[in-house]
Design a protein around this motif. Structure first.
Motif, short mmCIF file in Angstrom:
data_model
loop_
_atom_site.label_atom_id
_atom_site.label_comp_id
_atom_site.label_asym_id
_atom_site.label_seq_id
_atom_site.Cartn_x
_atom_site.Cartn_y
_atom_site.Cartn_z
N LYS A 240 23.48 -38.98 72.92
CA LYS A 240 22.48 -38.25 73.72
C LYS A 240 21.75 -37.19 72.91
O LYS A 240 20.81 -36.56 73.43
CB LYS A 240 23.16 -37.59 74.92
N LEU A 241 22.15 -36.99 71.66
CA LEU A 241 21.55 -35.94 70.84
C LEU A 241 20.29 -36.41 70.11
O LEU A 241 19.78 -35.72 69.23
CB LEU A 241 22.58 -35.40 69.85
N GLY A 242 19.82 -37.59 70.44
CA GLY A 242 18.49 -38.00 69.99
C GLY A 242 18.44 -38.68 68.64
O GLY A 242 19.42 -39.23 68.14
N ARG A 243 17.22 -38.62 68.03
CA ARG A 243 16.95 -39.35 66.81
C ARG A 243 17.86 -38.91 65.67
O ARG A 243 18.31 -39.73 64.86
CB ARG A 243 15.48 -39.17 66.40
N ALA A 244 18.15 -37.62 65.57
CA ALA A 244 19.01 -37.13 64.50
C ALA A 244 20.40 -37.77 64.59
O ALA A 244 21.00 -38.11 63.57
CB ALA A 244 19.13 -35.62 64.55
N ALA A 245 20.89 -37.96 65.80
CA ALA A 245 22.18 -38.61 65.99
C ALA A 245 22.11 -40.08 65.59
O ALA A 245 23.04 -40.61 64.95
CB ALA A 245 22.63 -38.48 67.43
N GLN A 246 21.05 -40.76 65.93
CA GLN A 246 20.90 -42.18 65.59
C GLN A 246 20.89 -42.38 64.09
O GLN A 246 21.49 -43.34 63.58
CB GLN A 246 19.61 -42.72 66.21
N LEU A 247 20.22 -41.49 63.36
CA LEU A 247 20.18 -41.61 61.91
C LEU A 247 21.49 -41.18 61.26
O LEU A 247 21.92 -41.75 60.26
CB LEU A 247 19.03 -40.77 61.36
N SER A 248 22.12 -40.19 61.84
CA SER A 248 23.35 -39.64 61.26
C SER A 248 24.57 -40.51 61.51
O SER A 248 25.50 -40.54 60.71
CB SER A 248 23.62 -38.23 61.81
N VAL A 249 24.57 -41.23 62.63
CA VAL A 249 25.71 -42.06 63.02
C VAL A 249 25.20 -43.47 63.34
O VAL A 249 25.22 -43.91 64.50
CB VAL A 249 26.46 -41.46 64.23
#
Length: 291
Positions: A240-249
């Motif tokens: 749910k933390l957005g694009r940064a989460a998708q790239l980071s994980v």
């Protein structure tokens, strides 16, 4: 009760209660819990080379290990042991697994000959009620674990066992399972999750080891903020933390060990960070000590 008696009871498999033989239940009833819980850790492990290189990451691991003292045993949750269902290593002598390629011969020859903890493995399997836990006699210690332990506890004389990550389960299920491991801390067992908060090898840039992409720094900071607030549900719900989460994980096997460390934390325990930096653009080395 003397500490030696406590450890003897542990070796008999005295931590489990329901479903265990009467003699084991009685041993648990007679077992004196330690007044001081053994701390718990999440370690950002990074490159396998940290096992043999003298750098800021490996020096911090050595410093933390020296401060921890000697636990009775070490339970590890590794980003590199994915299974269908949950397993726990139960062999007497776990092998050193070199699960990497293209590294120097010195690293390939590196061994970490720590003993296993078969009695504790059986007890842990019996302790978990949310799912069935199978005993494993094949895996051993992968580099995500031994590269860190070789720095923290270089004598390799403390019993070590691993719990696998069930790849079929949600982050919430992993967190729930991990809460059942908390009791081990009251009996001298050090619980370590080893992974990385940010782990995206496709975006990695080896040319600049001291950098972090904006999205990696953003996500790492956001996870720290949630931990500091005690918002474990927010950490569990990282998508749910957005694009940064998708790239980071992009895949969550390196993120999940963090949930195991947080799940065994009591509400008022302090969290101390070390190695809190991002390297090669897309790897967070953030590590934390609980207790």
């Amino acid at each position: 009760m003397k500490r030696r008696t406590v450890l003897t009871a542990l070796s008999m498999g005295a931590l489990g209660m329901r479903g265990l033989p009467f003699s084991v239940r009685q041993a648990m009833a007679n077992l004196e819990r330690r007044d001081d819980r053994t701390p718990a850790l999440f370690v950002g492990h990074g490159s396998p080379m940290n096992a043999i290189e003298d750098n800021r990451w490996s020096r911090a691991w050595a410093e933390v290990g020296a401060k921890l003292g000697r636990p009775s045993a070490i339970l590890c949750v590794s980003a590199h042991w994915l299974t269908r269902g949950v397993m726990v290593t139960a062999m007497d002598r776990p092998r050193t697994i070199h699960d990497f390629h293209g590294f120097p011969d010195e690293l390939q020859r590196k061994l970490y000959p720590a003993p296993g903890a078969p009695a504790l493995a059986r007890t842990t399997a019996a302790q978990v009620k949310t799912t069935a836990v199978a005993l494993d006699y094949e895996w051993g210690l992968d580099h995500v674990i031994w590269s860190v332990l070789a720095r923290m506890f270089p004598r390799a004389d403390i019993p070590v066992f691993q719990v696998s990550l069930d790849a079929t389960q949600s982050p919430a299920s992993h967190y729930e399972l991990a809460t059942e491991l908390k009791v081990l801390r009251e009996h001298g067992v050090l619980i370590i999750g080893s992974g990385n908060v940010v782990h995206n090898l496709r975006r990695l840039t080896r040319q600049d080891p001291d950098t972090g992409f904006d999205w990696a720094i953003e996500f790492d900071a956001r996870v720290k903020e949630l931990i500091d607030k005690g918002d474990h549900q927010g950490v569990v719900d990282y998508p749910k933390l957005g694009r940064a989460a998708q790239l980071s994980v992009p895949t969550n096997e390196h993120y999940l060990p963090l949930l195991y460390a947080l799940a065994v934390k009591d509400g008022k325990e302090a969290v101390t960070y070390f190695n809190d930096a991002t390297t090669m653009g897309s790897i967070s080395m953030r590590s934390l000590l609980i207790g």
